[in-house]
Design an enzyme around this catalytic site. Structure first.
Site, mmCIF file in Angstrom:
data_model
loop_
_atom_site.group_PDB
_atom_site.id
_atom_site.type_symbol
_atom_site.label_atom_id
_atom_site.label_comp_id
_atom_site.label_asym_id
_atom_site.label_seq_id
_atom_site.Cartn_x
_atom_site.Cartn_y
_atom_site.Cartn_z
ATOM 1 N N ILE A 151 0.840 -1.213 0.000
ATOM 2 C CA ILE A 151 0.000 0.000 0.000
ATOM 3 C C ILE A 151 0.863 1.247 0.000
ATOM 4 C CG2 ILE A 151 -1.632 1.340 1.410
ATOM 5 C CD1 ILE A 151 -2.861 -1.319 2.282
ATOM 6 N N CYS A 383 34.214 5.385 16.641
ATOM 7 C CA CYS A 383 33.231 6.238 17.298
ATOM 8 C C CYS A 383 33.031 5.812 18.752
ATOM 9 C CB CYS A 383 31.936 6.291 16.489
ATOM 10 S SG CYS A 383 31.049 7.834 16.792
ATOM 11 N N HIS A 509 33.667 8.031 11.368
ATOM 12 C CA HIS A 509 33.307 6.722 10.792
ATOM 13 C C HIS A 509 34.039 6.519 9.469
ATOM 14 C CE1 HIS A 509 29.815 5.683 13.397
ATOM 15 N NE2 HIS A 509 29.835 6.999 13.604
ATOM 16 N N GLU A 511 34.427 3.923 7.885
ATOM 17 C CA GLU A 511 33.764 2.888 7.071
ATOM 18 C C GLU A 511 32.849 3.476 5.996
ATOM 19 O OE1 GLU A 511 33.128 3.562 10.227
ATOM 20 O OE2 GLU A 511 31.030 3.239 10.789
#
Ligand code: GLN
Length: 538
Positions: A151, A383, A509, A511
């Protein structure tokens, strides 16, 4: 090429078929032919962005340079294409409605009744075309999240129908990713689910131009013919996508299946080069045929979920390929670190402590870092992992008993990790962390300097807490060096222990920036340190 062309990717039959990987693989092939391509993800949920979503719900939240908190598929796009994405590359239903409602409050609709069609669909179309208006791209691939028939996807599907009408056949096409399941009892591949989902798409006024069929087994010509006939597609547009041992194989598989050629023909694009996938193939070969092996631990509280640390795991894959090393990642749940796990950590060749929020599992993280530090096991804290390394050092080397982050213990006597002033009065959780790309000056004669081989770097952030500079002098005197600092705020971005062979914590970060073409230097160096450590044990 003058006009931007649009490719829409929809999914049918089941979720998790890999629309993101197929989109990124097609984009990679087209990019290798000299075309400028970008990918956009439309997400049908009502959150403004996935930043407030629990990783259990939605996997990792990926962060772009411009500080957008986005769907993890954008990570695949960047890793495959080596091109940065931005806020415009991820749109959610929440963002669409927010824009429309803001306009309504300003009176911009001049008394009209505001409706899903045309107001919501107009806003969806505007967002899709926004990237095209920059004139930076020959092709924009738009991935529609969810599965056809949901939906909540309906306004997106309707917008695609309208756009196809407006743009015309040669300027746009629809790729439908579907599943062709194998019934082992009947020993047969079944086409009916695909027929049904193509039919559902047709009920919304959209004909798929290309079918990409996920399958566990080879799809025969007979089945391709059948799918083509029943689904109104050309037989060369029924593309098989067999399960791959690594996602990085998929672009090469799609090249073999000629997905890019079919797309170019249908969009009537003629000014392209032959594909150039040599360096990609070399990357995949190094990955598949490694010369050595290391075992590393990844400590976190969502480790049972592959998607929660997606970018970290992919960065490890990139670094493994550069080092021609198979990296076996042992998931270590930070809440279950006991003596048995201590033994496991001692057997590892390296330890990564993952990012995270909240106090659950932090004592396990701190304990595992102590084991790595005391035994000179390569350690990489990201982090929260960096913050925990600072706490571990404060508690066990500086003797600041029970020192902590104010995130975990507001009343700690030694808040070695604390909130920045500008974070203290924030009440809105969405989009209010230190986000996106920040500068970091790297100190001379540091490990970070030799790894990056640069004085100034930019890395992406997503956090609120910081190393408390009140303790910096004391920490440095005891041997934990701050080797990366943001010069405008004085915030510490990198800490390292020169006494150990490889002990680094980063507040950012890394990554998010590792790609196949540019594996991140910190991960590459970390895996190389793990290899050295492994050899030194023998
Ligand atoms: N919870 C910590 C903070 O907000 C770390 C966040 C993270 O690891 N991304 O500062």
């Amino acid at each position: 090429m003058s006009k931007t062309k649009y490719i829409f990717v929809t999914g049918g039959v089941s979720s998790s078929l890999g629309k993101g990987i197929i989109s990124a693989s097609l984009a990679k092939l087209l990019q290798s032919r000299g075309l400028n391509v970008t990918i956009q993800k439309l997400d049908p949920y009502i959150n403004i962005d996935p930043g407030t979503l629990n990783p259990y719900e939605h996997g990792e939240c990926y962060v772009t340079s411009d500080g957008a908190e986005t769907d993890l598929d954008l990570g695949h796009y960047e890793r495959f294409l080596n091109v940065e994405t931005s806020q415009a590359n991820n749109v959610t239903t929440g963002r669409i409605y927010q824009t429309v409602i803001d306009k309504e409050r300003k009176g911009d609709f001049l008394g009209k009744t505001v409706q899903v069609i045309p107001h919501i669909t107009d806003e969806i179309k505007r967002r899709i075309k926004l990237l095209g208006e920059t004139n930076d791209f020959d092709i924009i691939i738009t991935e529609i999240g969810g599965t056809v028939g949901d939906i909540e996807s309906l306004p997106y599907i309707e917008s695609v129908r309208q756009l196809r009408w407006e743009l015309g056949k040669v300027n746009s096409l629809v790729i439908h990713l579907t599943l062709v399941p194998y019934l082992s009892a009947a020993k047969e591949l079944k086409t009916k689910p695909t027929q049904h989902s193509v039919k559902t798409l047709m009920e919304s006024g959209i004909n798929a131009d290309i079918l990409v069929c996920r399958t566990e087994h080879e799809i025969s010509d007979d089945i391709k013919n059948k799918l083509a006939l029943f689904c109104n597609v050309d037989v060369d547009s029924v593309i098989q996508s067999k399960d791959a041992s690594t996602i990085y194989d998929v672009p090469l598989m799609m090249e073999k299946e000629k997905l890019d050629q079919v797309v170019l023909k249908k969009l009537q694009i003629s000014n392209y080069n032959p594909t150039d996938m040599d360096s990609w193939t070399e990357f995949v070969n190094k990955l598949k045929y490694p010369k050595s092996k290391v075992n590393i631990g990844l400590v976190g509280k969502y480790v049972e979920l592959q998607d929660s640390y997606k970018s970290i795991l992919e960065s490890i894959v990139h670094a493994g390929s550069v080092n021609e090393t198979e990296v076996v990642v042992h998931s270590i749940h930070s809440e279950h670190i006991d003596e048995k796990v201590d033994e496991l950590i001692l057997k590892l060749d390296g330890l990564i402590v993952a990012p995270g929020f909240g106090s659950r599992g932090i004592e396990g993280k701190i304990n595992s870092i102590r084991i790595a530090r005391e035994n000179n096991i390569p350690f990489f804290g990201i982090c929260l992992g960096m913050q925990m390394a600072v706490i571990e050092f404060s508690r066990n080397v500086l003797n600041l008993k029970n020192s902590n982050s104010t995130e975990m213990d507001e009343n700690t006597l030694y808040p070695v990790i604390s909130l920045m002033e500008d974070q203290k009065n924030i009440t809105n959780m969405g989009g209010s962390m230190r986000l996106g790309s920040w500068d970091c000056d790297i100190k001379k004669n540091s490990k970070a300097n030799s790894i990056y081989n640069a004085k100034l770097i930019k890395e992406r952030h997503r956090h609120r807490w910081e190393l408390n500079n009140t303790y910096l002098e004391e920490l440095e005197k005891a041997g934990l060096k701050a080797s990366g600092i943001n010069s405008s705020t004085g915030l510490v971005e990198i800490v390292e222990l020169p006494e150990n062979d490889w002990f680094i914590g980063v507040q950012f970060h890394p990554e998010y920036k590792s790609t196949v073409e540019n594996p991140h230097p910190l991960f590459v160096s970390f895996i190389s340190a793990c290899l050295n450590y492994n050899k030194s044990k023998k």
